[in-house]
Each structure stands twice: as structure tokens, then as C-alpha cells.
Design a protein around this motif. Structure first.
Motif, PDB file in Angstrom:
ATOM      1  N   ARG A   1       0.817  -1.221   0.000  1.00 10.41           N
ATOM      2  CA  ARG A   1       0.000   0.000   0.000  1.00 10.41           C
ATOM      3  C   ARG A   1       0.846   1.265   0.000  1.00 10.41           C
ATOM      4  N   GLY A   2       2.068   1.163   0.496  1.00 11.03           N
ATOM      5  CA  GLY A   2       2.924   2.332   0.603  1.00 11.03           C
ATOM      6  C   GLY A   2       3.614   2.730  -0.681  1.00 11.03           C
ATOM      7  N   THR A   3       3.368   1.993  -1.760  1.00 11.03           N
ATOM      8  CA  THR A   3       4.017   2.298  -3.030  1.00 11.03           C
ATOM      9  C   THR A   3       3.096   1.901  -4.173  1.00 11.03           C
ATOM     10  N   THR A   4       3.465   2.263  -5.384  1.00 11.95           N
ATOM     11  CA  THR A   4       2.635   1.893  -6.523  1.00 11.95           C
ATOM     12  C   THR A   4       2.831   0.434  -6.910  1.00 11.95           C
ATOM     13  N   SER A   5       4.021  -0.077  -6.693  1.00 16.23           N
ATOM     14  CA  SER A   5       4.303  -1.482  -6.970  1.00 16.23           C
ATOM     15  C   SER A   5       5.566  -1.876  -6.223  1.00 16.23           C
ATOM     16  N   VAL A   6       5.725  -3.172  -6.002  1.00 16.83           N
ATOM     17  CA  VAL A   6       6.881  -3.663  -5.255  1.00 16.83           C
ATOM     18  C   VAL A   6       7.266  -5.034  -5.797  1.00 16.83           C
ATOM     19  N   THR A   7       8.538  -5.315  -5.859  1.00 12.66           N
ATOM     20  CA  THR A   7       8.992  -6.631  -6.305  1.00 12.66           C
ATOM     21  C   THR A   7       9.121  -7.564  -5.112  1.00 12.66           C
TER      22      THR A   7
ATOM     23  N   PRO B   1       5.180  11.243  -1.794  1.00 16.27           N
ATOM     24  CA  PRO B   1       5.558  10.099  -0.961  1.00 16.27           C
ATOM     25  C   PRO B   1       6.958  10.188  -0.356  1.00 16.27           C
ATOM     26  N   ASP B   2       7.795  11.062  -0.877  1.00 20.35           N
ATOM     27  CA  ASP B   2       9.148  11.190  -0.334  1.00 20.35           C
ATOM     28  C   ASP B   2       9.245  12.250   0.748  1.00 20.35           C
TER      29      ASP B   2
ATOM     30  N   PRO C   1       9.351  21.489  10.122  1.00 20.59           N
ATOM     31  CA  PRO C   1       8.988  20.712   8.930  1.00 20.59           C
ATOM     32  C   PRO C   1       9.881  21.068   7.743  1.00 20.59           C
ATOM     33  N   THR C   2       9.933  20.185   6.761  1.00 23.19           N
ATOM     34  CA  THR C   2      10.643  20.497   5.520  1.00 23.19           C
ATOM     35  C   THR C   2       9.721  21.175   4.516  1.00 23.19           C
ATOM     36  N   THR C   3       8.404  20.957   4.674  1.00 26.02           N
ATOM     37  CA  THR C   3       7.423  21.501   3.741  1.00 26.02           C
ATOM     38  C   THR C   3       6.165  21.920   4.490  1.00 26.02           C
ATOM     39  N   ILE C   4       5.569  23.024   4.059  1.00 25.05           N
ATOM     40  CA  ILE C   4       4.241  23.420   4.514  1.00 25.05           C
ATOM     41  C   ILE C   4       3.336  23.385   3.298  1.00 25.05           C
ATOM     42  N   VAL C   5       2.339  22.509   3.324  1.00 26.79           N
ATOM     43  CA  VAL C   5       1.411  22.341   2.206  1.00 26.79           C
ATOM     44  C   VAL C   5       0.123  23.092   2.526  1.00 26.79           C
ATOM     45  N   VAL C   6      -0.314  23.926   1.610  1.00 26.30           N
ATOM     46  CA  VAL C   6      -1.543  24.696   1.799  1.00 26.30           C
ATOM     47  C   VAL C   6      -2.643  24.086   0.929  1.00 26.30           C
ATOM     48  N   ALA C   7      -3.737  23.705   1.564  1.00 26.96           N
ATOM     49  CA  ALA C   7      -4.853  23.063   0.872  1.00 26.96           C
ATOM     50  C   ALA C   7      -6.151  23.745   1.282  1.00 26.96           C
ATOM     51  N   GLY C   8      -7.263  23.279   0.716  1.00 30.31           N
ATOM     52  CA  GLY C   8      -8.567  23.842   1.043  1.00 30.31           C
ATOM     53  C   GLY C   8      -9.031  24.834   0.007  1.00 30.31           C
ATOM     54  N   ASN C   9     -10.301  25.195   0.062  1.00 30.81           N
ATOM     55  CA  ASN C   9     -10.904  26.056  -0.969  1.00 30.81           C
ATOM     56  C   ASN C   9     -10.299  27.448  -1.027  1.00 30.81           C
ATOM     57  N   LEU C  10      -9.912  28.001   0.120  1.00 28.23           N
ATOM     58  CA  LEU C  10      -9.315  29.335   0.095  1.00 28.23           C
ATOM     59  C   LEU C  10      -7.971  29.340  -0.630  1.00 28.23           C
TER      60      LEU C  10
END
Length: 388
Positions: free
Chosen positions: A15-21, A199-200, A314-323
Motif C-alpha cells: 500500500r505504501g508504493t505503486t508497486s513492489v517486487t 511520498p518522499d 517541517p521540511t514543507t508546509i502544504v496549503v490546501a482547502g478552498n481558500l
């Protein structure tokens, strides 16, 4: 059974990746090759895993990758906001098949909102050719504090009539065997953003800016919910400029910088606005009061985030939401306040970015939360035949 735990651990890696060997599974789990092969065979036989093609060979036979089989079942997702709700039907890998947003006032209470969400699920299932018999799990985000372990809301400030409510009873009463998971909407935005968008990025802050203001922390690759599951109420952080808040207290950040507060000021000035999208549309159209209100809100939000950055680093601040759709009208004052407020040693240690998933971040996170439950030993035993 021990093997159910094993199967759940295999699925957690997948689940943590798109595919795995298989080789990557051996390395990640640290089990014998015999045990890993056996668990893979059981999951393939149950229809949960499938081969998703060969990786590029570095010499010899190309390694085959494994992934979740999308057609194994259906996941339902709902991102219930203050004035708007988005619902989606997703495949078993958590990818959206169909989604729809509707205006829906959460203050109308669970007896109105939950049947409406259920009706939207019915419509989307019909449109995608699915039935409720295919539904394996449901994820729900709400704009209020949640006791995550108990699966119920706890005295949500802006949701009258929702205290103690568990959405499971209102959404899926005919099948109690289907897990219905509930979480704070900002947490689900962060989960979706992390798993599908970045994911990184192992450590980041997600800020949801809409009718209300929420925050979620992703720390070392996991959403951090706090001691009782109710972390992230950025909107009710106390500030000197704050006024009367809809939560009943005074001094909350949201009382000035929340979409509902900005909308109230615009209505008092004679503008017809209801949702956060209406506020943004007015600002993007050049309305001075709307642009000034968003700029002022951004500055206050940025000042509040200075304290969060100092605590979390944090290394990143992600801004989301309608505003957030207002773009630099909101992002620029947030950025300026952060740059002016953080100590010198923290400057340049983080970036401020928009959500990469946009309006689908919440429903994606809700679907992935439901998937996590379906892949747990408790529910997995209904779908596989295990062998010791």
C-alpha cells in the motif's frame, strides 16, 4: 492468527508504493523467502494482489512487480466540509473512479448531512456500475475534533448536533461488517497528499484553509493525531486580534482568518457569498474588500504558523482547502509572515507549496484510510483463506 498479521504486513508494504517486487518485500520484511512467497501466493489467490508488470532489467530476468488489484472491491470516500462536501467511489487501490462535490451546510446536523452523503454514494455507485455488495470500506473526513479510536466526533465547535456521533450508523447501517472510518478532514488531506502527492516528503505540515482552519502533521511518514486523536485545531489557536468565534469563545484565529468570518464581513458589505469558493471568486474578480480580507487572513495564518514551524521543524508546509485557490493573494502574505517571523536558524529550512492533489486530496485520503482498515487483520480474515 499469526498468518493474518503476516498478510497485513505484506499489504502495508504494498500500500505504501505503486508497486513492489518480491526482492523488495524480502528486504523490507526481513522474512525467509519461503514465508514471503507463501503470503504472496495467498494474497494473489484471494484476488487482492496481482502482477503489475516487469521492472526494467539490470541483467538477467526482469523482476515482476506486485500491486493491489483494483477490481477486488470498492472504497467509498466522503470529505465533509463546513459548507461543501465531496464524495467519491474509488477502486481497491484507492484511485478515484468518480467524484462529485455539492453545497452542504454541516450545521444542518447529522440527520440531514449523512442521508445526503449516502444518497450521493448511491448515485455514484450506480453511475460507475457498482453495487453496495462490492463496498469493502468507507472513509469519512469531518471539520471537527474526532476520537479516532472510538470513531466519533467530540464536541465539534462548528457542528451542532454532532457531538458523540459515529457516521457508521448513518451511512451503512445495513452492513455493520463494512468498516466506516472517521477522521479530522485535515488529517485525511495530509494522508492523501503524502501517499499520492509527495511520498518522499516524510515530515511536513498540511494547513487546510476553508470555512474553518485546520492543520495536520506528517511525522516520519505517518499522520500524527495526538494523544486522543484530536490534534490539529489551528483555527482555535488564540490570537490578540481575535474576536467572537462560532465555537463560542473569543480570540480564535478562525474568528478573523476563517472563510466563514471573511464571508460574514463581505455579506455585511452587501456581497452575496455563501461558501469559501464564493469568497475566492470575488477576490479573483478584483473586489478590494475580498482581496484585503484574504491578505489580512494570510498574514495572521503565517504568524500562527511561525510557532508551529518552531515546534515541528517541517521540511514543507502544504496549503490546501478552498481558500488556497486564491493563489498568491493568500500565499504571498503567509510566506512573508513566515519569513519575517521565524528565527534565523530556521530560514531556508522549509518550503511553502500548494497541495498537489487539489480538491481530491480529502477523498483520496479518506479512501486510503478505509483501505488501511480493510487490510488490517480484523477485516482481512473475511477475504482470505490462510495457511500456517
Amino acid at each position: 492468527m499469526a498468518s493474518l498479521d503476516d498478510l497485513s504486513q505484506v499489504l502495508a508494504v504494498v500500500r505504501g508504493t505503486t508497486s513492489v517486487t518480491r526482492t523488495e518485500l524480502f528486504a523490507e520484511l526481513g522474512w525467509s523467502r519461503v514465508t514471503v512467497r507463501r503470503r504472496i501466493d495467498e494474497l494473489v489467490a484471494a484476488g487482492i494482489l496481482e502482477s503489475v508488470g516487469a521492472r526494467r532489467s539490470t541483467g538477467g530476468r526482469p523482476p515482476q512487480s506486485l500491486g493491489l488489484r483494483p477490481g477486488f472491491g470498492v472504497l467509498l470516500a466522503a470529505d465533509i466540509g463546513g459548507s461543501e462536501t465531496r464524495v467519491a467511489v474509488c477502486d481497491f487501490s484507492g484511485h478515484i473512479e468518480s467524484a462529485r462535490s455539492v453545497a452542504l451546510d454541516v450545521a444542518q446536523g447529522p440527520d440531514v448531512v449523512l442521508p445526503r452523503v449516502r444518497a450521493l454514494f448511491d448515485t455514484l455507485l450506480d453511475q460507475t456500475g457498482h453495487t453496495f455488495r462490492e463496498v469493502l470500506g468507507v472513509g469519512v473526513g469531518v471539520p471537527g475534533p474526532v476520537d479516532f479510536a472510538a470513531g466519533r466526533l467530540v464536541r465539534p465547535p462548528i457542528m451542532p448536533g454532532w457531538d458523540g456521533v459515529s457516521p457508521a450508523a448513518g451511512l451503512f447501517p445495513e452492513n455493520p461488517d463494512v468498516p466506516v472510518l472517521i477522521d479530522h478532514d485535515a488529517n485525511l488531506l495530509a494522508l492523501g497528499e503524502y501517499r499520492r502527492g509527495r511520498p518522499d516528503a516524510r515530515d511536513f505540515i498540511l494547513v487546510k484553509l476553508g470555512q474553518g482552519l485546520g492543520l495536520s502533521l506528517v511525522i516520519e511518514g505517518a499522520v500524527w493525531r495526538g494523544g486522543t486523536g484530536m490534534a490539529g485545531e489551528l483555527g482555535h489557536m488564540r490570537i490578540a486580534e481575535g474576536g467572537a468565534c462560532r465555537c463560542g469563545r473569543h480570540g480564535c484565529l478562525e474568528s478573523i482568518a476563517g472563510g466563514w468570518a471573511i464571508g460574514r464581513r463581505l455579506r455585511e458589505a452587501g456581497h452575496q457569498v455563501t461558501t469559501s469558493d464564493d469568497v475566492v471568486d470575488l477576490a479573483l474578480g478584483g473586489n478590494q474588500l475580498a482581496t484585503d480580507s484574504l491578505s489580512g487572513a494570510g498574514a495572521l495564518i503565517g504568524e500562527a504558523l511561525v510557532n508551529v514551524v518552531g515546534l515541528v521543524n517541517p521540511t514543507t508546509i502544504v496549503v490546501a482547502g478552498n481558500l488556497a485557490r486564491a493563489g498568491e493573494l493568500l500565499m504571498a502574505p503567509i510566506r512573508d509572515a513566515l519569513e519575517a517571523g521565524v528565527p534565523d536558524y530556521l530560514r531556508g529550512t522549509f518550503v511553502l507549496e500548494h497541495s498537489r492533489l487539489g480538491v481530491d486530496a480529502g477523498v483520496t485520503g479518506a479512501a486510503l484510510l478505509a483501505l488501511e482498515a480493510v487490510c488490517s487483520p480484523t477485516y482481512l480474515q473475511r477475504h482470505v483463506c490462510v495457511h500456517e
